[in-house]
Motif scaffolding. Structure first.
Motif, PDB file in Angstrom:
ATOM      1  N   SER A   1      12.444  -1.873 -38.579  1.00  0.00           N
ATOM      2  CA  SER A   1      13.012  -2.835 -37.636  1.00  0.00           C
ATOM      3  C   SER A   1      12.031  -3.128 -36.497  1.00  0.00           C
ATOM      4  O   SER A   1      11.820  -4.284 -36.127  1.00  0.00           O
ATOM      5  N   ASP A   2      11.411  -2.081 -35.966  1.00  0.00           N
ATOM      6  CA  ASP A   2      10.438  -2.252 -34.884  1.00  0.00           C
ATOM      7  C   ASP A   2       9.205  -3.023 -35.349  1.00  0.00           C
ATOM      8  O   ASP A   2       8.660  -3.849 -34.615  1.00  0.00           O
ATOM      9  N   ILE A   3       8.767  -2.759 -36.576  1.00  0.00           N
ATOM     10  CA  ILE A   3       7.618  -3.486 -37.137  1.00  0.00           C
ATOM     11  C   ILE A   3       7.960  -4.967 -37.268  1.00  0.00           C
ATOM     12  O   ILE A   3       7.172  -5.839 -36.894  1.00  0.00           O
ATOM     13  N   ASN A   4       9.141  -5.254 -37.787  1.00  0.00           N
ATOM     14  CA  ASN A   4       9.560  -6.650 -37.939  1.00  0.00           C
ATOM     15  C   ASN A   4       9.645  -7.353 -36.589  1.00  0.00           C
ATOM     16  O   ASN A   4       9.247  -8.513 -36.465  1.00  0.00           O
ATOM     17  N   ASN A   5      10.136  -6.649 -35.585  1.00  0.00           N
ATOM     18  CA  ASN A   5      10.207  -7.232 -34.242  1.00  0.00           C
ATOM     19  C   ASN A   5       8.810  -7.532 -33.708  1.00  0.00           C
ATOM     20  O   ASN A   5       8.596  -8.580 -33.092  1.00  0.00           O
ATOM     21  N   ALA A   6       7.875  -6.632 -33.926  1.00  0.00           N
ATOM     22  CA  ALA A   6       6.496  -6.850 -33.467  1.00  0.00           C
ATOM     23  C   ALA A   6       5.877  -8.040 -34.191  1.00  0.00           C
ATOM     24  O   ALA A   6       5.195  -8.867 -33.575  1.00  0.00           O
ATOM     25  N   ARG A   7       6.118  -8.150 -35.478  1.00  0.00           N
ATOM     26  CA  ARG A   7       5.575  -9.277 -36.250  1.00  0.00           C
ATOM     27  C   ARG A   7       6.205 -10.592 -35.814  1.00  0.00           C
ATOM     28  O   ARG A   7       5.528 -11.603 -35.701  1.00  0.00           O
TER      29      ARG A   7
END
Length: 160
Positions: free
Chosen positions: A114-120
């Motif tokens: 979820s955090d990776i997707n938010n960063a992307r």
């Protein structure tokens, strides 16, 4: 020199979270170390997460990993130093690591993804804003050009 293979900025908190997750997966699950092993894991559909170091030299070693991950729909993120990544998996340095089995860390995995997707998405929004700016300028120019003919007509009417 900026690495062209880095497709989004991983915040420091995401980097720390990624390194901790890799370390926990190394202890309780199964990982693949090194770019060749990572590529095999991605192509075989085994990789659950790929972590890529930003300071790899030459960059060609990991240049294609983000694209491969996107094609195979494997989440990936970046860490600043390959030495930090290597220490978490028991070697001196690692250009990339694939988590194949995260063991009992399912909740941590979901949070990290979820955090990776938010960063992307943050990066994509920045690109969208940059793309919208020229359009906004064009719209302003169009509005100004529409006003000019009206003003010209009004001045003609006043003269008569």
């Amino acid at each position: 020199m900026e690495n062209t293979y880095v497709k989004f900025e991983a915040p420091e908190s995401l980097e720390k979270e990624s390194l901790d997750f890799v370390e926990n997966s190394y202890r309780s699950g199964k990982i693949k170390k090194g770019t060749n092993e990572v590529v095999k894991a991605i192509e075989r559909g085994e990789a659950k997460l790929v972590v890529i170091a930003e300071d790899v030299s030459p960059a060609d070693v990991v240049f294609y990993l983000p694209t491969l991950c996107e094609e195979r729909k494997v989440p990936y993120t970046y860490v600043k130093k390959k030495a930090d990544l290597g220490v978490k998996v028991g070697i001196a340095s690692a250009a990339s690591v694939a988590v194949v089995d995260y063991g009992k860390n399912e909740e941590a995995y979901k949070t990290l993804i979820s955090d990776i997707n938010n960063a992307r998405e943050g990066k994509k929004e920045d690109k969208k804003e940059a793309e919208e700016k020229p359009e906004a300028k064009e719209e302003k120019k169009e509005k100004k050009s529409e006003k000019k003919p009206k003003e010209a007509k009004e001045s003609e009417n006043k003269e008569e």
